[in-house]
Design a protein around this motif. Structure first.
Motif, mmCIF file in Angstrom:
data_model
loop_
_atom_site.group_PDB
_atom_site.id
_atom_site.type_symbol
_atom_site.label_atom_id
_atom_site.label_comp_id
_atom_site.label_asym_id
_atom_site.label_seq_id
_atom_site.Cartn_x
_atom_site.Cartn_y
_atom_site.Cartn_z
ATOM 1 N N VAL A 250 0.828 -1.214 0.000
ATOM 2 C CA VAL A 250 0.000 0.000 0.000
ATOM 3 C C VAL A 250 0.856 1.255 0.000
ATOM 4 O O VAL A 250 0.361 2.339 0.253
ATOM 5 C CB VAL A 250 -0.959 0.038 1.216
ATOM 6 N N HIS A 253 -0.061 4.790 -1.733
ATOM 7 C CA HIS A 253 -1.492 4.631 -2.005
ATOM 8 C C HIS A 253 -1.756 3.832 -3.284
ATOM 9 O O HIS A 253 -2.790 3.974 -3.925
ATOM 10 C CB HIS A 253 -2.190 5.989 -2.106
ATOM 11 N N LEU A 284 -8.939 1.339 3.483
ATOM 12 C CA LEU A 284 -8.275 0.942 2.248
ATOM 13 C C LEU A 284 -9.212 0.145 1.341
ATOM 14 O O LEU A 284 -9.150 0.255 0.116
ATOM 15 C CB LEU A 284 -7.030 0.116 2.569
#
Length: 552
Positions: A250, A253, A284
């Protein structure tokens, strides 16, 4: 070095009829040539093709196989008799192509397939690091590796290491950059005493393995971790690995929904995670466009640990009404603790949450009403709990939304239950200019009724009737009781007529339901298992008529 020319008398192929060379390209590098005769001696598949048609275009055959140029060049070198250097990066592709070409010892002694398998078995599988590197390098051959059993052997090797030393599954390193995970993986240090037994499996005992499962692509990582969870690797280790995988994928982003979906599927079912990490996963999942099954699964997990959350956590999730409903359902549907303190904590949390969201300018009346009704349901955990918090939230909402019409303000005030409000709150409501006139009148009635109750209670406790004859005292008590009941009935009827009710059905209960069963019923956690049904069928409050017991 002169290439070896092994003869194969069993082949019916007429060598003289074979065109001499195959011209194969390898991307941007110069093409190379492969002798058909030498290839046919090593490959039973090529020999069979050329036996049928000596002029078969083998270049198209190899292109359709999808073999990378580097691996194909190694095959060509082997067929020409040159030594090849096998590594963890190329052994899986070599096994796959030699298997497809039929480069077995039964066709030609000391063939490529047996050599590659021997190297894989004795040099790769005993090592945690080399097995992971081999899997990572052979990702483009993953499906083929699964078909011929290579992936199962790698999984079994990693599983054997993990059962002996679970800390390998989620290696923790305090010096690792950007490592701010403080999870249950720290408990895996208790298993490090078993690391000595890894000598049975690791070829290199001098250093601790450094390769991590999280470096594997998702299509390989998911089945490996699933096998570990199924075969008894501690949930602390698998959960820690999942969170490390999340951190790795992640960054910036750049997180795909399929990654979050896989992590949610693999999370240990009955292993609690820090609420902050669950909230991060949930955010998320929404941000990456994960599927509804993943989102709902995370909502259920959050609900199970709702008593550990804070108002700030809930506000950060930016929940809609249905998401909040599912989270509450996840809590009450899984509540089995005989101690009701958790219910009180959640009720306080929801009251504070309602007060906070009431100040949001973009919150429309229907949404506020739905949230307030859910909060009011969570308050029904004891007859002595007041609804002052709901009144405060209504007051804040009306103050922040001054442009509401009279009708909209009356609809918002439907969530108020003055008979469960404290006398101070009722007094404040009776003088609150933000409330509609009809609601003010209701608050005034209840305030007067509470005042009279307090006066009568104080007089009864003061002992002023101690000098009155017994017969006269009993008559006066009966008169007071009769007059009070008559007046109270009249005033309660007026209140009931003035206050709108959203009740859709009558409650006819003849036995008392336990505390948490009542909460489960209200939030749709009992009776039906179809989807996410409504959390309760009616919003009315059951009000029992108070009995007056005059003091004797």
């Amino acid at each position: 070095m002169a290439p070896a020319r092994a003869s194969d008398s069993s082949s019916s192929l007429s060598i003289r009829t074979i065109p001499p060379n195959i011209r194969l390209s390898r991307g941007s590098s110069p093409p190379f040539r492969l002798d058909k005769e030498l290839l046919a001696k090593r490959s039973s598949k090529v020999a069979a093709l050329l036996d049928e048609n000596p002029y078969t275009d083998l270049s198209c055959f190899f292109e359709n196989m999808g073999v990378d140029p580097e691996t194909l060049e190694m095959v060509a070198r082997f067929c020409h008799g040159f030594d090849i250097s096998m590594t963890c990066e190329n052994v899986i592709p070599l096994i796959c192509i030699s298997h497809d070409l039929g480069m077995t010892d039964s066709h030609s002694p000391n063939n490529l397939l047996s050599k590659a398998l021997s190297y894989f078995q004795h040099q790769i599988l005993p090592s945690w690091d080399l097995t992971i590197r081999a899997l990572r390098a052979g990702a483009h051959s993953f499906e083929h590796a699964v078909d011929i059993g290579l992936f199962d052997h790698c999984t079994e090797s990693l599983l054997a290491h993990a059962l002996l030393d679970p800390s390998l599954v989620a290696q923790t390193d305090a010096d690792r950059p950007n490592n701010h995970i403080t999870t249950a993986t720290t408990t895996t240090t208790t298993y490090r005493s078993l690391s000595a037994r890894r000598k049975l499996f690791c070829a290199d005992h001098s250093t601790r393995p450094t390769e991590e499962l999280t470096s594997l692509p998702l299509e390989i990582y998911e089945p490996v971790l699933e096998a570990m969870a199924r075969r008894g690797v501690p949930p602390e280790a698998t959960a820690g690995s999942l969170l490390l995988y999340l951190r790795r994928h992640v960054s910036n982003h750049n997180c795909k929904g399929e990654v979050i979906e896989a992590i949610e599927r693999l999370l240990p079912k009955n292993h609690p995670l820090p609420p902050a990490l669950l909230f991060e996963l949930y955010t998320l999942a929404l941000f990456s466009g994960a599927g509804p099954g993943c989102v709902h699964g995370l909502e259920t997990r959050i609900g199970k640990q709702l008593d550990q959350a804070t108002v700030k956590d809930l506000l950060a999730l930016n929940l809609d009404v249905e998401s909040l409903r599912r989270i509450l359902k996840g809590y009450y549907g899984n509540f089995t603790d005989p101690d009701p303190s958790g219910l009180v904590v959640v009720a306080d949390l929801m009251e504070d949450y309602l007060t906070e969201v009431a100040s949001e300018s973009d919150l429309d009346p229907p949404t506020f009403i739905k949230v307030a009704e859910m909060v009011r349901s969570t308050m029904s955990i004891g007859s002595d709990r007041s609804s002052d918090a709901v009144y405060r939230a209504v007051d804040v909402y009306l103050d922040k939304h001054k442009k509401l019409s009279e009708l909209e303000r009356e609809e918002v005030c439907q969530v108020l239950d003055f008979q469960r409000m404290s006398s101070d709150a009722c007094d404040h409501a009776a003088q609150n200019q933000r409330l509609p006139l009809r609601v003010v009148v209701q608050a005034l009635f209840v305030s007067q009724l509470q005042l009279r109750d307090n006066v009568i209670r104080a007089v009864g406790q003061s002992g002023n009737f101690s000098n009155v004859a017994d017969g006269e005292e009993e008559n006066k008590e009966e008169e007071v009781k009769s007059a009070r009941e008559e007046e109270e009935t009249s005033e309660r009827r007026e209140i009931g007529e003035g206050q709108k009710s959203n009740c859709l059905c009558e409650r006819r209960r003849k036995k008392k339901v336990s505390l948490w069963k009542e909460m489960k019923r209200k939030f749709g956690c009992m009776g039906s298992s179809n989807g996410y049904e409504k959390m309760h069928d009616c919003n009315c409050q059951v009000r029992k008529k108070k009995k007056v017991h005059p003091n004797k």
